[in-house]
Motif scaffolding. Structure first.
Motif, PDB file in Angstrom:
ATOM      1  N   TYR A   1       0.852  -1.187   0.000  1.00 27.36           N
ATOM      2  CA  TYR A   1       0.000   0.000   0.000  1.00 27.36           C
ATOM      3  C   TYR A   1       0.893   1.244   0.000  1.00 27.36           C
ATOM      4  CZ  TYR A   1      -3.698  -3.253   1.441  1.00 27.36           C
ATOM      5  OH  TYR A   1      -4.583  -4.289   1.504  1.00 27.36           O
ATOM      6  N   THR A   2       0.639   2.154  -0.922  1.00 24.75           N
ATOM      7  CA  THR A   2       1.426   3.382  -1.016  1.00 24.75           C
ATOM      8  C   THR A   2       0.541   4.581  -0.711  1.00 24.75           C
ATOM      9  OG1 THR A   2       2.864   2.396  -2.696  1.00 24.75           O
ATOM     10  CG2 THR A   2       2.910   4.796  -2.479  1.00 24.75           C
ATOM     11  N   TYR A   3       0.960   5.370   0.258  1.00 26.66           N
ATOM     12  CA  TYR A   3       0.234   6.576   0.657  1.00 26.66           C
ATOM     13  C   TYR A   3       1.038   7.797   0.210  1.00 26.66           C
ATOM     14  CZ  TYR A   3      -2.521   3.381   3.522  1.00 26.66           C
ATOM     15  OH  TYR A   3      -3.339   2.360   3.938  1.00 26.66           O
ATOM     16  N   ILE A   4       0.396   8.671  -0.570  1.00 22.40           N
ATOM     17  CA  ILE A   4       1.052   9.838  -1.155  1.00 22.40           C
ATOM     18  C   ILE A   4       0.694  11.073  -0.329  1.00 22.40           C
ATOM     19  CG2 ILE A   4       1.390  11.209  -3.245  1.00 22.40           C
ATOM     20  CD1 ILE A   4       2.248   8.303  -3.505  1.00 22.40           C
ATOM     21  N   SER A   5       1.698  11.890  -0.021  1.00 26.91           N
ATOM     22  CA  SER A   5       1.457  13.105   0.767  1.00 26.91           C
ATOM     23  C   SER A   5       1.008  14.256  -0.118  1.00 26.91           C
ATOM     24  CB  SER A   5       2.727  13.505   1.519  1.00 26.91           C
ATOM     25  OG  SER A   5       3.674  14.085   0.638  1.00 26.91           O
ATOM     26  N   THR A   6       0.452  15.280   0.531  1.00 30.32           N
ATOM     27  CA  THR A   6       0.142  16.551  -0.113  1.00 30.32           C
ATOM     28  C   THR A   6       1.064  17.606   0.475  1.00 30.32           C
ATOM     29  OG1 THR A   6      -2.175  15.914  -0.387  1.00 30.32           O
ATOM     30  CG2 THR A   6      -1.648  18.256  -0.596  1.00 30.32           C
ATOM     31  N   ASP A   7       1.939  18.183  -0.345  1.00 28.36           N
ATOM     32  CA  ASP A   7       2.917  19.168   0.118  1.00 28.36           C
ATOM     33  C   ASP A   7       2.565  20.543  -0.444  1.00 28.36           C
ATOM     34  OD1 ASP A   7       4.174  17.004   1.217  1.00 28.36           O
ATOM     35  OD2 ASP A   7       5.696  16.834  -0.342  1.00 28.36           O
ATOM     36  N   VAL A   8       2.486  21.543   0.465  1.00 24.90           N
ATOM     37  CA  VAL A   8       2.085  22.890   0.065  1.00 24.90           C
ATOM     38  C   VAL A   8       2.974  23.913   0.750  1.00 24.90           C
ATOM     39  CG1 VAL A   8       0.201  24.587   0.024  1.00 24.90           C
ATOM     40  CG2 VAL A   8      -0.317  22.142  -0.206  1.00 24.90           C
ATOM     41  N   ILE A   9       3.462  24.903  -0.006  1.00 26.82           N
ATOM     42  CA  ILE A   9       4.244  25.999   0.566  1.00 26.82           C
ATOM     43  C   ILE A   9       3.320  26.881   1.400  1.00 26.82           C
ATOM     44  CG2 ILE A   9       5.555  28.087   0.023  1.00 26.82           C
ATOM     45  CD1 ILE A   9       6.596  26.696  -2.439  1.00 26.82           C
ATOM     46  N   ILE A  10       3.801  27.284   2.576  1.00 28.56           N
ATOM     47  CA  ILE A  10       3.030  28.188   3.423  1.00 28.56           C
ATOM     48  C   ILE A  10       3.830  29.455   3.669  1.00 28.56           C
ATOM     49  CG2 ILE A  10       1.664  26.401   4.548  1.00 28.56           C
ATOM     50  CD1 ILE A  10       3.593  26.436   6.861  1.00 28.56           C
ATOM     51  N   ASP A  11       3.130  30.582   3.734  1.00 25.21           N
ATOM     52  CA  ASP A  11       3.739  31.876   4.010  1.00 25.21           C
ATOM     53  C   ASP A  11       4.956  32.139   3.137  1.00 25.21           C
ATOM     54  OD1 ASP A  11       1.870  32.320   6.004  1.00 25.21           O
ATOM     55  OD2 ASP A  11       3.119  31.399   7.550  1.00 25.21           O
ATOM     56  N   PRO A  12       4.796  32.215   1.814  1.00 20.90           N
ATOM     57  CA  PRO A  12       5.946  32.544   0.968  1.00 20.90           C
ATOM     58  C   PRO A  12       6.478  33.917   1.299  1.00 20.90           C
ATOM     59  CG  PRO A  12       3.896  32.701  -0.285  1.00 20.90           C
ATOM     60  CD  PRO A  12       3.551  32.084   1.042  1.00 20.90           C
ATOM     61  N   PRO A  13       7.775  34.171   1.086  1.00 21.99           N
ATOM     62  CA  PRO A  13       8.361  35.464   1.430  1.00 21.99           C
ATOM     63  C   PRO A  13       7.606  36.612   0.783  1.00 21.99           C
ATOM     64  CG  PRO A  13      10.058  33.891   0.800  1.00 21.99           C
ATOM     65  CD  PRO A  13       8.750  33.252   0.503  1.00 21.99           C
TER      66      PRO A  13
ATOM     67  N   SER B   1       8.673  29.024  -8.764  1.00 26.10           N
ATOM     68  CA  SER B   1      10.086  28.659  -8.884  1.00 26.10           C
ATOM     69  C   SER B   1      10.440  27.403  -8.102  1.00 26.10           C
ATOM     70  CB  SER B   1      10.971  29.823  -8.413  1.00 26.10           C
ATOM     71  OG  SER B   1      10.733  30.087  -7.039  1.00 26.10           O
ATOM     72  N   ILE B   2       9.591  27.014  -7.138  1.00 25.55           N
ATOM     73  CA  ILE B   2       9.821  25.790  -6.360  1.00 25.55           C
ATOM     74  C   ILE B   2       8.672  24.829  -6.637  1.00 25.55           C
ATOM     75  CG2 ILE B   2      10.149  24.796  -4.065  1.00 25.55           C
ATOM     76  CD1 ILE B   2      11.229  27.445  -3.132  1.00 25.55           C
ATOM     77  N   PRO B   3       8.831  23.941  -7.593  1.00 26.05           N
ATOM     78  CA  PRO B   3       7.733  23.037  -7.965  1.00 26.05           C
ATOM     79  C   PRO B   3       7.399  22.064  -6.842  1.00 26.05           C
ATOM     80  CG  PRO B   3       9.760  22.377  -9.043  1.00 26.05           C
ATOM     81  CD  PRO B   3      10.052  23.681  -8.369  1.00 26.05           C
ATOM     82  N   VAL B   4       6.194  21.560  -6.878  1.00 23.09           N
ATOM     83  CA  VAL B   4       5.745  20.632  -5.846  1.00 23.09           C
ATOM     84  C   VAL B   4       6.572  19.355  -5.862  1.00 23.09           C
ATOM     85  CG1 VAL B   4       3.990  19.515  -7.291  1.00 23.09           C
ATOM     86  CG2 VAL B   4       3.683  19.606  -4.806  1.00 23.09           C
ATOM     87  N   GLU B   5       7.122  19.009  -7.042  1.00 27.24           N
ATOM     88  CA  GLU B   5       7.961  17.814  -7.142  1.00 27.24           C
ATOM     89  C   GLU B   5       9.215  17.945  -6.267  1.00 27.24           C
ATOM     90  OE1 GLU B   5       5.328  17.959 -10.601  1.00 27.24           O
ATOM     91  OE2 GLU B   5       6.721  19.418  -9.723  1.00 27.24           O
ATOM     92  N   TYR B   6       9.705  19.187  -6.153  1.00 30.41           N
ATOM     93  CA  TYR B   6      10.867  19.413  -5.278  1.00 30.41           C
ATOM     94  C   TYR B   6      10.481  19.171  -3.819  1.00 30.41           C
ATOM     95  CZ  TYR B   6      14.362  21.884  -2.514  1.00 30.41           C
ATOM     96  OH  TYR B   6      15.299  22.205  -1.562  1.00 30.41           O
ATOM     97  N   LEU B   7       9.328  19.681  -3.406  1.00 33.95           N
ATOM     98  CA  LEU B   7       8.867  19.459  -2.032  1.00 33.95           C
ATOM     99  C   LEU B   7       8.666  17.963  -1.774  1.00 33.95           C
ATOM    100  CD1 LEU B   7       6.223  22.336  -1.659  1.00 33.95           C
ATOM    101  CD2 LEU B   7       8.641  22.370  -1.006  1.00 33.95           C
ATOM    102  N   ASN B   8       8.120  17.258  -2.767  1.00 35.55           N
ATOM    103  CA  ASN B   8       7.900  15.813  -2.626  1.00 35.55           C
ATOM    104  C   ASN B   8       9.201  15.055  -2.420  1.00 35.55           C
ATOM    105  OD1 ASN B   8       5.252  15.733  -5.156  1.00 35.55           O
ATOM    106  ND2 ASN B   8       5.195  16.406  -3.038  1.00 35.55           N
TER     107      ASN B   8
ATOM    108  N   PRO C   1       7.352  12.163   7.773  1.00 39.81           N
ATOM    109  CA  PRO C   1       7.242  10.959   6.936  1.00 39.81           C
ATOM    110  C   PRO C   1       7.565  11.261   5.479  1.00 39.81           C
ATOM    111  CG  PRO C   1       5.068  11.817   7.499  1.00 39.81           C
ATOM    112  CD  PRO C   1       6.054  12.601   8.304  1.00 39.81           C
ATOM    113  N   LYS C   2       7.860  10.238   4.723  1.00 35.76           N
ATOM    114  CA  LYS C   2       8.188  10.396   3.317  1.00 35.76           C
ATOM    115  C   LYS C   2       6.949  10.771   2.500  1.00 35.76           C
ATOM    116  CE  LYS C   2      12.077   7.157   3.097  1.00 35.76           C
ATOM    117  NZ  LYS C   2      12.597   5.960   2.427  1.00 35.76           N
ATOM    118  N   HIS C   3       7.219  11.373   1.333  1.00 26.63           N
ATOM    119  CA  HIS C   3       6.129  11.685   0.398  1.00 26.63           C
ATOM    120  C   HIS C   3       5.450  10.388  -0.041  1.00 26.63           C
ATOM    121  CE1 HIS C   3       3.877  13.137  -3.009  1.00 26.63           C
ATOM    122  NE2 HIS C   3       4.602  12.411  -3.845  1.00 26.63           N
TER     123      HIS C   3
END
Length: 521
Positions: free
Chosen positions: A325-337, A346-353, A361-363
């Protein structure tokens, strides 16, 4: 009217507490009796005091804590039990981590104060508290104790203005721990930084009455004479590691960073695949027993770094049968400068993943039913769900995982673990982001630091690289309850395995123990 917290702390059955106390009290040894009498007399006199119980594994620290707790609760007095780590907190009824109980700031310094305000339920609870037991104290930095001290003096001065001049506001405090174990982690800190931030470098240390427990409770516990000799020999070897007393085989290395020889009886050898070998030794007959809670809770592979932990856990998981079973996270930038509208572009979600970090925990979280996992957040300490709790996966659902607790006071209970939002505490990343994921990681193997506070029957130590800080080797060898459960595989730089490894001991931390009122049995 009593507040909710006070009602919880006085809800225990007095008769049951008295019966449990009497059973434990009759089995206290001389050293434990001395601590017990000192603490109880101090509580009864209401004059306040600080005690530190320094002990090694097998000296009956948990036994002593229970005796104190049951006695005072049988008299309807309030005892708060806290610990610096989540796994140590759940070993006794009502245990909590210090940060959650006392609202200690995560980044404490010499000016911070715990976030307990006058008039709150926790402030009123403290004013009725007779004793606080703080376990695994050396894991915490000295500023945390000092922030609590300032807070308690303020809260308790509302009862009596003279309390603002007493350590911890006049509340009797009992600290426990072992300075031979891993101290508070200072990111990129030097030896001096780590030593300077230890509890016994605090200004509060001069007020401590130190008791040292040296009698090993595992001796004479129905064992034969030969078994007692074997236990005593192993215990002395463990203490020699913790005290840095084993011979240094490398005359060019400093005493604090000694090369020591590991006895052959503990060594595991492998010429081709060391990871596979340490798995076989630590988890024999894995496929026949991987669904057994009793089998899994007694075993773990320890190693210094998270990268190696991930490699071992992936290897063990691949060996297990069943659906993945693979569980995928949701990654979101908060309070950008502010003023930087293009930061999210400039910072894609794939980088956060792709980011993997300690405590998050892992993405891609891959699980199987029957796998061992560790909880990465405090979800419900009352129910035993603390950071560091080991569990076995019973059922994988779409958005939750059903897990059974393997250790602590709530062993055997089953809970649904949901996805939660988590923010990395590490400041090195260019932006702050939140990850919504199950707060779990596979835990057939764990880092040495994460194992502190746990007791295991079988430990496999895998060292592809050397340990790197004070107390790590000592923590590993003191996790096991007997010499038969310790297996060490040390990779050689020249290939194959070796019997030589490093033992790092900051001796000045141990010397500092003498600068208090020392009571040794």
């Amino acid at each position: 009217m009593q507040n909710r917290l006070i009602a919880e702390e006085v809800s225990y059955n007095v008769k049951e507490m008295k019966v449990e106390h009497d059973k434990l009290y009759s089995n206290l040894n001389v050293e434990q009796q001395r601590v017990y009498d000192s603490v109880i007399n101090n509580v009864n006199s209401k004059k306040g005091g600080i005690f530190f119980v320094h002990r090694s594994g097998g000296c009956g620290k948990t036994f002593l804590w229970k005796t104190l707790i049951f006695h005072l609760r049988s008299e309807k007095k309030i005892v708060l039990h806290v610990a610096s780590s989540g796994i140590a907190a759940v070993l006794l009824p009502g245990g909590r981590t210090t940060h959650s109980r006392f609202l200690i700031p995560l980044d404490s310094d010499e000016y911070t104060i715990a976030g307990i305000c006058h008039g709150t339920d926790i402030a009123e609870l403290l004013q009725y508290t007779s004793l606080i037991i703080w376990d695994e104290a050396p894991m915490q930095n000295r500023y945390a104790f000092e922030s609590i001290d300032r807070c308690f003096r303020d809260i308790m001065s509302a009862i009596d203005s003279s309390n603002c001049y007493k350590p911890f506001g006049g509340i009797t405090m009992v600290f426990g721990g072992d300075f031979r174990q891993i101290l508070h982690v200072v990111p990129k800190g030097t030896r001096a930084d780590i030593v300077n931030i230890a509890f016994n470098r605090s200004k509060l240390w001069i007020f401590c009455e130190l008791h040292i427990l040296k009698q090993n409770m595992r001796l004479h516990a129905g064992n034969s004479e030969a078994e007692n000799k074997e236990i005593e020999k192993f215990s002395n070897w463990v203490l020699d590691i913790g005290n840095g007393k084993l011979p240094n085989l490398n005359s060019d290395s400093p005493e604090c960073d000694a090369d020591i020889e590991i006895p052959e009886e503990f060594l595991v050898h492998a010429d081709t695949d060391p990871i596979d070998e340490i798995i076989k030794v630590t988890y024999p007959n894995l496929l026949e027993n991987f669904r057994s809670s009793q089998y899994l809770k007694e075993k773990a592979i320890l190693t210094p770094t998270n990268v190696v932990v991930d490699d071992i856990n992936t290897r063990v998981l691949d060996k297990l049968p069943g659906k993945t079973y693979t569980y995928i996270s949701t990654d979101v930038i908060i309070d950008p400068p502010s003023g930087d509208d293009d930061v999210e572009a400039s910072i894609p979600v794939e980088y956060l993943n792709s980011l993997n970090m300690s405590g998050i925990p892992k993405h891609n979280l891959v699980l199987k039913e029957g796998s061992v996992v560790m909880l990465l957040r405090n979800l419900s300490q009352i129910n035993g769900l603390s950071n560091g709790t080991r569990m076995i996966v019973k059922k994988c659902n779409k958005n939750t995982v059903e897990c059974q607790i393997l250790c602590g006071g709530h062993v055997g209970t089953t809970h649904l673990i949901p996805r939660i939002y988590m923010v990395p505490s590490d400041k090195k990343w260019p932006v702050q982001f939140t990850r919504r994921q199950l707060p779990l990681q596979i835990c057939f193997a764990m880092t040495i630091n994460k194992s502190q506070g746990q007791s295991l029957e079988t430990v496999g130590l895998y060292l592809p690289t050397s340990i790197f800080t004070h107390g790590q080797l000592y923590v590993v060898v003191s996790r096991v309850t007997s010499n038969k459960g310790l297996h060490i595989l040390i990779c050689s730089e020249r290939g194959g395995t070796t019997n030589i490894t490093k033992n790092i001991v900051y001796e000045e931390v141990l010397y500092n123990l003498q600068y208090v009122n020392v009571l040794i049995g």
